[in-house]
Design a protein around this motif. Structure first.
Motif, short mmCIF file in Angstrom:
data_model
loop_
_atom_site.label_atom_id
_atom_site.label_comp_id
_atom_site.label_asym_id
_atom_site.label_seq_id
_atom_site.Cartn_x
_atom_site.Cartn_y
_atom_site.Cartn_z
N ILE A 60 1.69 -4.30 -5.54
CA ILE A 60 2.12 -5.14 -4.42
C ILE A 60 3.37 -4.55 -3.78
CG2 ILE A 60 3.00 -7.41 -3.74
CD1 ILE A 60 0.03 -7.52 -4.45
N GLY A 61 4.30 -4.11 -4.60
CA GLY A 61 5.51 -3.47 -4.08
C GLY A 61 5.18 -2.22 -3.29
N ALA A 62 4.20 -1.46 -3.76
CA ALA A 62 3.81 -0.24 -3.06
C ALA A 62 3.18 -0.57 -1.70
CB ALA A 62 2.84 0.57 -3.91
N LEU A 63 2.42 -1.65 -1.62
CA LEU A 63 1.86 -2.07 -0.34
C LEU A 63 2.96 -2.49 0.62
CD1 LEU A 63 -1.22 -4.10 -1.63
CD2 LEU A 63 -1.29 -1.93 -0.34
N LEU A 64 3.96 -3.19 0.11
CA LEU A 64 5.10 -3.58 0.96
C LEU A 64 5.86 -2.34 1.42
CD1 LEU A 64 6.29 -6.70 -1.04
CD2 LEU A 64 5.34 -6.70 1.29
N ASP A 65 6.04 -1.37 0.52
CA ASP A 65 6.70 -0.11 0.88
C ASP A 65 5.90 0.64 1.94
OD1 ASP A 65 8.72 -0.63 -0.95
OD2 ASP A 65 7.94 0.75 -2.47
N ALA A 66 4.57 0.62 1.79
CA ALA A 66 3.69 1.29 2.77
C ALA A 66 3.84 0.64 4.13
CB ALA A 66 2.24 1.23 2.29
N ARG A 67 3.91 -0.68 4.16
CA ARG A 67 4.11 -1.40 5.42
C ARG A 67 5.44 -1.01 6.06
NH1 ARG A 67 6.73 -6.07 7.12
NH2 ARG A 67 5.69 -7.16 8.81
N THR A 68 6.48 -0.96 5.26
CA THR A 68 7.81 -0.58 5.76
C THR A 68 7.79 0.84 6.31
OG1 THR A 68 8.91 -2.08 4.22
CG2 THR A 68 10.24 -0.27 5.12
N ALA A 69 7.17 1.76 5.58
CA ALA A 69 7.10 3.16 6.03
C ALA A 69 6.34 3.27 7.34
CB ALA A 69 6.44 4.03 4.96
N ALA A 70 5.23 2.56 7.44
CA ALA A 70 4.44 2.60 8.67
C ALA A 70 5.24 2.02 9.83
CB ALA A 70 3.13 1.83 8.48
N ASN A 71 5.79 0.83 9.64
CA ASN A 71 6.55 0.18 10.70
C ASN A 71 7.76 1.00 11.13
OD1 ASN A 71 6.02 -3.28 9.61
ND2 ASN A 71 4.64 -1.87 10.63
N SER A 72 8.40 1.67 10.18
CA SER A 72 9.55 2.52 10.51
C SER A 72 9.17 3.70 11.39
CB SER A 72 10.22 3.04 9.23
OG SER A 72 10.78 1.98 8.52
N SER A 73 7.90 4.07 11.33
CA SER A 73 7.39 5.18 12.14
C SER A 73 6.70 4.68 13.41
CB SER A 73 6.41 6.02 11.33
OG SER A 73 7.08 6.62 10.25
N GLY A 74 6.79 3.38 13.67
CA GLY A 74 6.17 2.82 14.86
C GLY A 74 4.67 2.59 14.73
N VAL A 75 4.20 2.50 13.49
CA VAL A 75 2.77 2.32 13.22
C VAL A 75 2.56 0.91 12.67
CG1 VAL A 75 0.83 3.14 11.83
CG2 VAL A 75 2.51 4.78 12.71
N ALA A 76 1.67 0.15 13.29
CA ALA A 76 1.33 -1.17 12.77
C ALA A 76 0.60 -1.00 11.44
CB ALA A 76 0.45 -1.91 13.77
N PHE A 77 0.80 -1.95 10.54
CA PHE A 77 0.21 -1.89 9.21
C PHE A 77 -0.59 -3.16 8.95
CE2 PHE A 77 0.15 -3.01 4.76
CZ PHE A 77 -0.18 -1.81 4.14
N GLN A 78 -1.73 -2.98 8.29
CA GLN A 78 -2.53 -4.13 7.87
C GLN A 78 -3.28 -3.82 6.60
OE1 GLN A 78 -5.71 -5.31 10.50
NE2 GLN A 78 -5.64 -7.42 9.76
N ALA A 79 -3.14 -4.69 5.61
CA ALA A 79 -3.97 -4.63 4.41
C ALA A 79 -5.15 -5.56 4.65
CB ALA A 79 -3.18 -5.07 3.19
#
Length: 105
Positions: A60-79
Motif C-alpha cells: 500500500i505504501g508503494a502504491l502511495l509512493d507511485a502516486r506521489t512520483a507520478a503526480n510530481s512528474s505531472g502524470v495522473a495516477f490511478q489504481a
C-alpha cells in the motif's frame, strides 16, 4: 510479482500487476513506475491490481509512493481493479479513494 506494461488507446500507460505486492516485490513496482514515467511522460499512469493476490502495508505504501512520483512528474495516477483483501485493506486504511480516483494531486 510480474508487471506487464501496456499503452492504452488514449495514451495512458497501464501496468498490470500479478502476484503478491509486499516487501519482497515493491522494488519491482518502483522500477516499473519510474520507467513508465520517464520513458514517455504519459498523461496518465494506471496500475491494474486485478491480478494481485496479496498486498501488505508495504505494498500500500508503494502504491502511495507511485502516486506521489507520478503526480510530481505531472502524470495522473490511478489504481484500478483492487480485489479481495487488497481492496478491503485499502478501504480500512482509508486510501481507497485516494488511489482509485484517477486524478493528479
Amino acid at each position: 510479482m510480474k508487471v506487464a506494461r501496456h499503452v492504452d488507446a488514449d495514451g495512458a500507460v497501464r501496468l498490470v500487476l500479478a502476484g503478491e505486492l509486499d516487501l519482497a516485490t515493491v522494488e519491482t513496482l518502483y522500477d516499473s513506475v519510474a520507467q513508465a514515467i520517464t520513458a514517455g511522460r504519459p498523461g496518465r499512469l494506471v496500475v491494474d491490481l486485478a491480478g494481485v493476490t496479496f498486498c501488505d502495508s508495504t505494498g500500500i505504501g508503494a502504491l502511495l509512493d507511485a502516486r506521489t512520483a507520478a503526480n510530481s512528474s505531472g502524470v495522473a495516477f490511478q489504481a484500478t481493479n483492487p480485489r479481495g483483501v487488497t481492496r478491503r485493506t485499502m478501504q480500512v486504511i482509508g486510501v481507497f479513494e485516494v488511489l482509485t480516483a484517477g486524478t493528479a494531486a
